[in-house]
Scaffold this active site. Structure first.
Site, PDB file in Angstrom:
ATOM      1  N   CYS A  77       1.323  -1.119   0.063  1.00 59.45           N
ATOM      2  CA  CYS A  77       0.200  -0.065   0.392  1.00 59.45           C
ATOM      3  C   CYS A  77       1.170   1.678  -0.063  1.00 59.45           C
ATOM      4  O   CYS A  77       1.437   1.775  -0.879  1.00 59.45           O
ATOM      5  CB  CYS A  77      -1.562   0.219   0.863  1.00 59.45           C
ATOM      6  SG  CYS A  77      -2.599   0.906   0.653  1.00 59.45           S
ATOM      7  N   HIS A 177      -3.269  -4.845   2.022  1.00 58.66           N
ATOM      8  CA  HIS A 177      -1.954  -4.827   3.391  1.00 58.66           C
ATOM      9  C   HIS A 177      -2.904  -6.854   3.426  1.00 58.66           C
ATOM     10  O   HIS A 177      -3.497  -7.120   4.449  1.00 58.66           O
ATOM     11  CB  HIS A 177      -2.815  -4.558   4.125  1.00 58.66           C
ATOM     12  CG  HIS A 177      -3.025  -2.917   4.648  1.00 58.66           C
ATOM     13  ND1 HIS A 177      -1.889  -2.373   4.498  1.00 58.66           N
ATOM     14  CD2 HIS A 177      -3.904  -2.542   3.505  1.00 58.66           C
ATOM     15  CE1 HIS A 177      -1.882  -0.862   3.965  1.00 58.66           C
ATOM     16  NE2 HIS A 177      -3.342  -0.797   4.225  1.00 58.66           N
ATOM     17  N   GLU A 179      -0.042  -8.085   5.610  1.00 64.31           N
ATOM     18  CA  GLU A 179      -0.122  -8.393   6.956  1.00 64.31           C
ATOM     19  C   GLU A 179      -1.334  -7.838   7.559  1.00 64.31           C
ATOM     20  O   GLU A 179      -1.544  -8.293   8.867  1.00 64.31           O
ATOM     21  CB  GLU A 179       0.630  -7.215   7.407  1.00 64.31           C
ATOM     22  CG  GLU A 179      -0.173  -6.160   7.283  1.00 64.31           C
ATOM     23  CD  GLU A 179       0.293  -5.138   5.803  1.00 64.31           C
ATOM     24  OE1 GLU A 179       0.353  -5.807   4.438  1.00 64.31           O
ATOM     25  OE2 GLU A 179      -0.208  -3.820   5.809  1.00 64.31           O
TER      26      GLU A 179
HETATM   27  N1  GLN Z   1      -3.551   6.403   1.421  1.00 65.73           N
HETATM   28  C1  GLN Z   1      -2.149   6.125   2.113  1.00 65.73           C
HETATM   29  C2  GLN Z   1      -1.365   6.902   1.409  1.00 65.73           C
HETATM   30  O1  GLN Z   1      -1.572   7.310  -0.014  1.00 65.73           O
HETATM   31  C3  GLN Z   1      -2.264   5.006   1.640  1.00 65.73           C
HETATM   32  C4  GLN Z   1      -2.862   3.781   2.765  1.00 65.73           C
HETATM   33  C5  GLN Z   1      -2.408   2.574   3.124  1.00 65.73           C
HETATM   34  O2  GLN Z   1      -1.656   2.230   3.045  1.00 65.73           O
HETATM   35  N2  GLN Z   1      -3.754   1.889   3.572  1.00 65.73           N
HETATM   36  O3  GLN Z   1       0.072   7.202   1.338  1.00 65.73           O
END
Ligand code: GLN
Length: 196
Positions: A77, A177, A179
């Site tokens: 992410c 994710h 994790e």
């Molecule tokens: N929206 C976050 C970003 O732009 C990422 C979100 C996340 O890691 N769950 O960094």
């Protein structure tokens, strides 16, 4: 194998727990010195701008790029955003993977969702992987040397190809994710590719 987990912000603890469950030595990385003892690195989810700001303050951006010259890195992410070369706006990135991402690609209404992904690279590939997306990005462009690992199911509306996981050599980016689930198969996949 010692797997470092960048521990500046975000859900790094969940990664270290899964790694420990798999019998790996997980190291929380906050300084360049911590990086030195690691064979590979995971950059967790969180807020990519915050992680980059802290990495800058801890003088880690350079050491992280150098680490990537020789070692495998997986970004989940926000971590995937950091690995990318572009996030369609100005923000500090590591630029290690030839991908562009679209941050917060799912807008407000579907801020967070879970869906089942079919991932042929995982063990027991016929078993879907339950993926958790939280204000997730999409991978909007992949370079020639980048392999698409999986896309969203086609019944989901999306603005582009729905690429949510990609690999370029020893770099792995996932928009969701792994994790945050009990399923350790993506961690196993990363450990395996890190040992190749
Ligand atoms: N929206 C976050 C970003 O732009 C990422 C979100 C996340 O890691 N769950 O960094």
């Amino acid at each position: 194998m010692r797997v470092g987990v960048l521990a500046l912000q975000g859900d790094f603890r969940e990664h270290t727990e899964i790694l420990s469950g798999l019998g790996m030595e997980a190291v929380e990385v906050r300084t360049a010195k911590h990086l030195q003892g690691c064979d590979s690195l995971i950059i967790p989810g969180g807020e990519s701008t915050t992680i980059a700001k802290l990495a800058d303050a801890f003088e880690l951006m350079g050491p992280l790029r150098e680490f990537g010259d020789r070692h495998p890195i997986w970004g989940t992410c926000a971590g995937a955003i950091l690995l990318s070369q572009g996030a369609q706006r100005e923000q500090p990135l590591l630029g290690l993977m030839d991908i562009t991402v679209q941050r917060n690609a799912f807008g407000r209404q579907v801020d967070s969702f879970e869906t089942e992904l079919q991932v042929s690279e995982l063990e027991v590939p016929e078993k879907p992987f339950r993926a958790v997306f939280i204000r997730a990005p999409l991978i909007s462009r992949v370079g020639e040397n980048v392999e698409v690992i999986c896309r969203l199911p086609t019944n989901r509306e999306s603005t582009d190809d729905g690429i949510v996981a990609a690999r370029q050599g020893k770099f792995l980016a996932t928009c969701f994710h792994p994790e945050l689930t009990e399923d350790p198969r993506f961690h196993q996949y990363f450990i395996q590719m890190a040992q190749e």
